[in-house]
Design a protein around this motif. Structure first.
Motif, PDB file in Angstrom:
ATOM      1  N   THR A 159       0.857  -1.193   0.000  1.00 35.85           N
ATOM      2  CA  THR A 159       0.000   0.000   0.000  1.00 35.85           C
ATOM      3  C   THR A 159       0.889   1.238   0.000  1.00 35.85           C
ATOM      4  O   THR A 159       1.774   1.366   0.851  1.00 35.85           O
ATOM      5  CB  THR A 159      -0.898   0.010   1.258  1.00 35.85           C
ATOM      6  N   GLY A 160       0.660   2.161  -0.961  1.00 37.69           N
ATOM      7  CA  GLY A 160       1.476   3.371  -1.043  1.00 37.69           C
ATOM      8  C   GLY A 160       2.680   3.187  -1.949  1.00 37.69           C
ATOM      9  O   GLY A 160       2.890   2.118  -2.535  1.00 37.69           O
ATOM     10  N   GLN A 161       3.494   4.235  -2.063  1.00 35.55           N
ATOM     11  CA  GLN A 161       4.640   4.237  -2.962  1.00 35.55           C
ATOM     12  C   GLN A 161       5.947   4.241  -2.175  1.00 35.55           C
ATOM     13  O   GLN A 161       6.073   4.938  -1.162  1.00 35.55           O
ATOM     14  CB  GLN A 161       4.610   5.481  -3.856  1.00 35.55           C
ATOM     15  N   PHE A 162       6.893   3.438  -2.646  1.00 37.28           N
ATOM     16  CA  PHE A 162       8.228   3.446  -2.057  1.00 37.28           C
ATOM     17  C   PHE A 162       8.965   4.710  -2.479  1.00 37.28           C
ATOM     18  O   PHE A 162       8.882   5.136  -3.637  1.00 37.28           O
ATOM     19  CB  PHE A 162       9.037   2.232  -2.524  1.00 37.28           C
ATOM     20  N   LYS A 167      13.762   0.142   1.512  1.00 39.00           N
ATOM     21  CA  LYS A 167      14.125  -1.263   1.323  1.00 39.00           C
ATOM     22  C   LYS A 167      12.962  -2.168   1.709  1.00 39.00           C
ATOM     23  O   LYS A 167      12.175  -1.846   2.594  1.00 39.00           O
ATOM     24  CB  LYS A 167      15.356  -1.621   2.164  1.00 39.00           C
ATOM     25  N   ILE A 168      12.884  -3.300   1.026  1.00 38.18           N
ATOM     26  CA  ILE A 168      11.903  -4.342   1.366  1.00 38.18           C
ATOM     27  C   ILE A 168      12.645  -5.668   1.412  1.00 38.18           C
ATOM     28  O   ILE A 168      13.514  -5.947   0.570  1.00 38.18           O
ATOM     29  CB  ILE A 168      10.738  -4.390   0.342  1.00 38.18           C
ATOM     30  N   THR A 169      12.325  -6.478   2.417  1.00 39.31           N
ATOM     31  CA  THR A 169      12.985  -7.777   2.597  1.00 39.31           C
ATOM     32  C   THR A 169      11.944  -8.880   2.501  1.00 39.31           C
ATOM     33  O   THR A 169      10.925  -8.855   3.197  1.00 39.31           O
ATOM     34  CB  THR A 169      13.689  -7.857   3.963  1.00 39.31           C
ATOM     35  N   GLN A 173      15.739 -11.831   1.783  1.00 41.23           N
ATOM     36  CA  GLN A 173      16.390 -11.237   0.606  1.00 41.23           C
ATOM     37  C   GLN A 173      15.980  -9.764   0.511  1.00 41.23           C
ATOM     38  O   GLN A 173      14.786  -9.460   0.417  1.00 41.23           O
ATOM     39  CB  GLN A 173      15.995 -11.991  -0.676  1.00 41.23           C
ATOM     40  N   GLU A 174      16.966  -8.871   0.515  1.00 41.84           N
ATOM     41  CA  GLU A 174      16.689  -7.430   0.578  1.00 41.84           C
ATOM     42  C   GLU A 174      16.772  -6.781  -0.800  1.00 41.84           C
ATOM     43  O   GLU A 174      17.691  -7.042  -1.576  1.00 41.84           O
ATOM     44  CB  GLU A 174      17.697  -6.764   1.522  1.00 41.84           C
ATOM     45  N   PHE A 175      15.781  -5.907  -1.098  1.00 40.46           N
ATOM     46  CA  PHE A 175      15.743  -5.155  -2.354  1.00 40.46           C
ATOM     47  C   PHE A 175      15.538  -3.676  -2.029  1.00 40.46           C
ATOM     48  O   PHE A 175      14.903  -3.325  -1.032  1.00 40.46           O
ATOM     49  CB  PHE A 175      14.617  -5.667  -3.262  1.00 40.46           C
ATOM     50  N   THR A 176      16.089  -2.806  -2.929  1.00 35.63           N
ATOM     51  CA  THR A 176      16.061  -1.362  -2.681  1.00 35.63           C
ATOM     52  C   THR A 176      15.294  -0.646  -3.778  1.00 35.63           C
ATOM     53  O   THR A 176      15.455  -0.957  -4.973  1.00 35.63           O
ATOM     54  CB  THR A 176      17.491  -0.808  -2.621  1.00 35.63           C
ATOM     55  N   ALA A 177      14.455   0.326  -3.384  1.00 41.38           N
ATOM     56  CA  ALA A 177      13.713   1.128  -4.359  1.00 41.38           C
ATOM     57  C   ALA A 177      14.647   2.129  -5.033  1.00 41.38           C
ATOM     58  O   ALA A 177      15.542   2.697  -4.395  1.00 41.38           O
ATOM     59  CB  ALA A 177      12.563   1.853  -3.669  1.00 41.38           C
ATOM     60  N   ASP A 243       9.667  -4.006   5.667  1.00 40.78           N
ATOM     61  CA  ASP A 243      10.142  -2.876   4.862  1.00 40.78           C
ATOM     62  C   ASP A 243      10.599  -1.751   5.783  1.00 40.78           C
ATOM     63  O   ASP A 243      10.250  -1.707   6.972  1.00 40.78           O
ATOM     64  CB  ASP A 243       9.031  -2.392   3.937  1.00 40.78           C
ATOM     65  N   THR A 244      11.395  -0.844   5.203  1.00 39.76           N
ATOM     66  CA  THR A 244      11.898   0.309   5.957  1.00 39.76           C
ATOM     67  C   THR A 244      11.165   1.589   5.585  1.00 39.76           C
ATOM     68  O   THR A 244      11.500   2.660   6.083  1.00 39.76           O
ATOM     69  CB  THR A 244      13.399   0.506   5.691  1.00 39.76           C
ATOM     70  N   SER A 245      10.182   1.492   4.684  1.00 41.25           N
ATOM     71  CA  SER A 245       9.477   2.686   4.216  1.00 41.25           C
ATOM     72  C   SER A 245       8.502   3.197   5.272  1.00 41.25           C
ATOM     73  O   SER A 245       7.871   2.412   5.987  1.00 41.25           O
ATOM     74  CB  SER A 245       8.718   2.364   2.932  1.00 41.25           C
ATOM     75  N   THR A 246       8.395   4.510   5.350  1.00 42.64           N
ATOM     76  CA  THR A 246       7.416   5.130   6.261  1.00 42.64           C
ATOM     77  C   THR A 246       6.070   5.343   5.582  1.00 42.64           C
ATOM     78  O   THR A 246       5.083   5.673   6.241  1.00 42.64           O
ATOM     79  CB  THR A 246       7.945   6.475   6.771  1.00 42.64           C
TER      80      THR A 246
END
Length: 418
Positions: A159-162, A167-169, A173-177, A243-246
């Motif tokens: 939900t929402g935009q990165f 980052k999302i794990t 496995q970690e991926f970065t926007a 995820d690390t997104s706010t």
């Protein structure tokens, strides 16, 4: 001088009774070998020793239970030993059928033996029993039915935009926007909802760990990412995500729970202790042809039903097909897997037996030590009690003699009448 009350005789009579009672108790202990013959002998000792006796008898019976469980295990393991021999012969036949020096007629004769040996695997599974309880077909004791393999299907909800750098794990496995999708750096395009969904799909497909576990798809209308477990990776455990997104909430919405295939099992509880809940559970898996994978319905099995359950002649299953070299090669693989499965089951049963051997040794030692403790409370010391009995016997005889003397004392009154 008095004659109505002979106090000396009464006193001597009391001592005589005491000596006789003590002698009687000593004789009772010597004749029974027990220090405690009634609760009056030692009330506390009786209660303690009776509790110990209950434990001792429970430990002894638990040892017998463990021996019976070992006999049950040996019955099953012995049957599986013959199943292994049959599977080894079937594998040998499959290897033989894989050689094109055999004619169609030759392979037909091999197929006949394959059919009969498969039926015998069923017969062993259906008839092996201990004390009238089936062990190898999943119907004895407490049963757990077979389950089928089902791939889990899970949706990754975003939900929402990165924002760039978020980052999302997924399963560790970690991926970065970022501004664009780059599988070499693990960066996905976060421009629009569709961009981030498709970008993550590309990264998951390119990731060796995740792509080995999941097939990934994206719903073009909702941009929801679906993770479907691959064959052989089925599990009841859903993927993990953080995820690390706010501004983005990444979560797993489970749509279908996965499960792993399991064979039917029979469980038997063995009481291996003197008290409640001191048990162990013995599990016996279904070891018939279907559970071993040596019957089926696909192209690698015979077209007609050629296998029965071993108890009657009605064929109701299809045996491995060895009519061609390719099918014979597949049969070798299937039979090797079946051999490995039976060997694993036998290994488990052997581990049960070894554990029970140690259990029996422990129960025997505990019973021995507890019996020694109970004996110290309950049994009489024969030498000491013989000494007491001898003393009381002498006192009794002496009291009788003194009672005779005391009874003669009133006779002295007659001397006054002369």
């Amino acid at each position: 001088m008095r004659i109505n009350h002979n106090i000396t005789a009464l006193n001597t009579y009391g001592k005589l009774n005491s000596a006789n009672n003590a002698q009687a108790k000593s004789m009772e202990k010597l004749s029974s070998g027990l220090r405690i013959n009634s609760a009056a002998d030692d009330a506390a000792g009786l209660a303690i020793s009776e509790k110990m006796r209950g434990q001792i008898r429970g430990l002894d019976q638990a040892g017998k239970n463990a021996q019976d469980s070992i006999s049950m295990i040996q019955t099953a393991e012995g049957a599986l030993g013959e199943t292994t021999n049959i599977l080894q012969r079937m594998r040998e036949l499959a290897v033989q059928a894989g050689n094109d020096s055999n004619t169609e007629s030759d392979r037909g004769e091999i197929q006949k033996e394959m059919n009969q040996l498969t039926s015998e695997v069923n017969r062993i599974g259906n008839t092996t029993e201990f004390n009238s309880q089936k062990l190898l077909n999943g119907t004895g004791g407490t049963t757990s039915p077979a389950t089928t393999t089902q791939a889990g299907e899970y949706t990754l909800d975003l939900t929402g935009q990165f924002a760039s750098g978020d980052k999302i794990t997924i399963d560790g496995q970690e991926f970065t926007a970022g501004a664009s999708t780059d599988t070499t750096t693990g960066t996905f395009n976060s421009g629009t909802a569709a961009d981030q969904a498709n970008g993550l799909k590309s990264l998951i497909d390119a990731n060796a760990t995740l792509s080995a576990k999941y097939d990934v798809s994206v719903d073009s209308s909702t941009n929801a990412i679906t993770l479907t477990q691959k064959t052989g990776k089925e599990s009841a455990t859903a993927p993990t995500v953080s995820d690390t997104s706010t501004t983005v909430d990444a979560s797993i919405g489970e749509t279908t729970a996965g499960s792993v295939a399991s064979d039917a099992k029979s469980s038997f509880t063995s009481q291996i202790g003197a008290n409640a809940n001191q048990t162990m559970t013995l599990e016996f898996s279904d070891m018939r042809a279907a559970a071993l994978g040596i019957v089926g319905t696909d192209d690698n099995f015979t077209k007609g039903k050629t296998v029965n359950d071993g108890a009657n002649g009605t064929a109701n299953e299809n045996a491995l097909d060895v009519s061609t070299a390719a099918k014979a090669g597949n049969a070798v693989t299937v039979l090797q897997n079946a051999i490995d499965k039976v060997s694993g089951e036998r290994s488990k049963l052997g581990a049960y037996q070894n554990r029970l051997d140690h259990t029996i040794n422990n129960l025997s030692t505990s019973s021995e030590n507890l019996t020694a403790a109970e004996s110290r409370i309950r049994d009489v010391d024969m030498a000491r009690e013989m000494m007491e009995q001898t003393k009381n016997s002498i006192l009794s005889q002496a009291s009788q003699a003194m009672l005779g003397q005391a009874n003669q004392q009133p006779q002295n009154v007659l001397q006054l009448l002369r």
